[in-house]
Scaffold this motif. Structure first.
Motif: not given
Length: 188
Positions: A165, A174-175, A170-171, A161-162, A158
């Motif tokens: 971001a 990132a994931m 882009p999400t 990823v943040a 988490r």
């Protein structure tokens, strides 16, 4: 132009006689606006729009601003294409910004779309993924010298990823990058 080059150019401009043969003297109000612009440029390169906005905030007349900006262009001290290219190089190297984030930052600085497109033209999807991967690897290596256990990986996913971001990635990218790197740093 980097900051040191810009400062050297400013020093050369300031050493010139006021009414040189190639350029007539500036009107008094334009001279004040040009002097204020030189002070601003000593701190960092700026886009033309940034200078215009700052001079307007200081209540310089529009005609004086136009004349001062024209002179700065003639002296080679402002060039939005060069500014955008240098901004992209620096922000990618020092901050790890994504292409989208860089485009937004340059728009916020009043740089034209053509200059923005040229400045980010060399950044493709593989560059974005490589940059994001390097950012995550560096972060993981600093926080976890060894392997990341499964329990810590949930919260770390988490956070990472943040982290990406906030740099404009882009999400989905990132994931994918975070999951791949956490798997690589997981227990054997």
């Amino acid at each position: 132009m980097d900051l040191e080059g810009l400062r050297a150019s400013i020093a050369a401009v300031e050493a010139r006689p006021a009414g040189s043969e190639d350029l007539p003297p500036l009107a008094p109000e334009a001279h004040e606006a040009a002097t204020a612009s030189l002070r601003l440029l000593r701190y960092r390169p700026r886009s033309e729009q940034e200078l215009r906005d700052r001079l307007a905030e200081k209540e310089h007349p529009p005609e004086a601003i136009d004349e001062a900006i024209g002179r700065l262009r003639a002296w080679g001290l402002i060039d939005d294409a060069e500014f955008a290219a240098e901004w992209v190089r620096g922000r990618r190297r020092r901050r790890g910004r994504s292409r989208g984030a860089l485009e937004r930052e340059l728009r916020g600085k009043g740089v034209g779309e053509a200059h923005i497109a040229d400045a980010v033209a060399d950044i493709d999807a593989s560059d974005e993924r490589e940059q994001a991967t390097e950012l995550v690897r560096t972060r993981l290596a600093r926080r976890y010298p060894g392997a990341v256990d499964r329990e810590a990986a949930v919260g770390e996913r988490r956070r990472l990823v943040a982290f990406l971001a906030r740099r404009g990635y882009p999400t989905g990218l990132a994931m994918a990058v975070v999951d791949s790197e956490l798997a690589a740093h997981g227990p054997s």
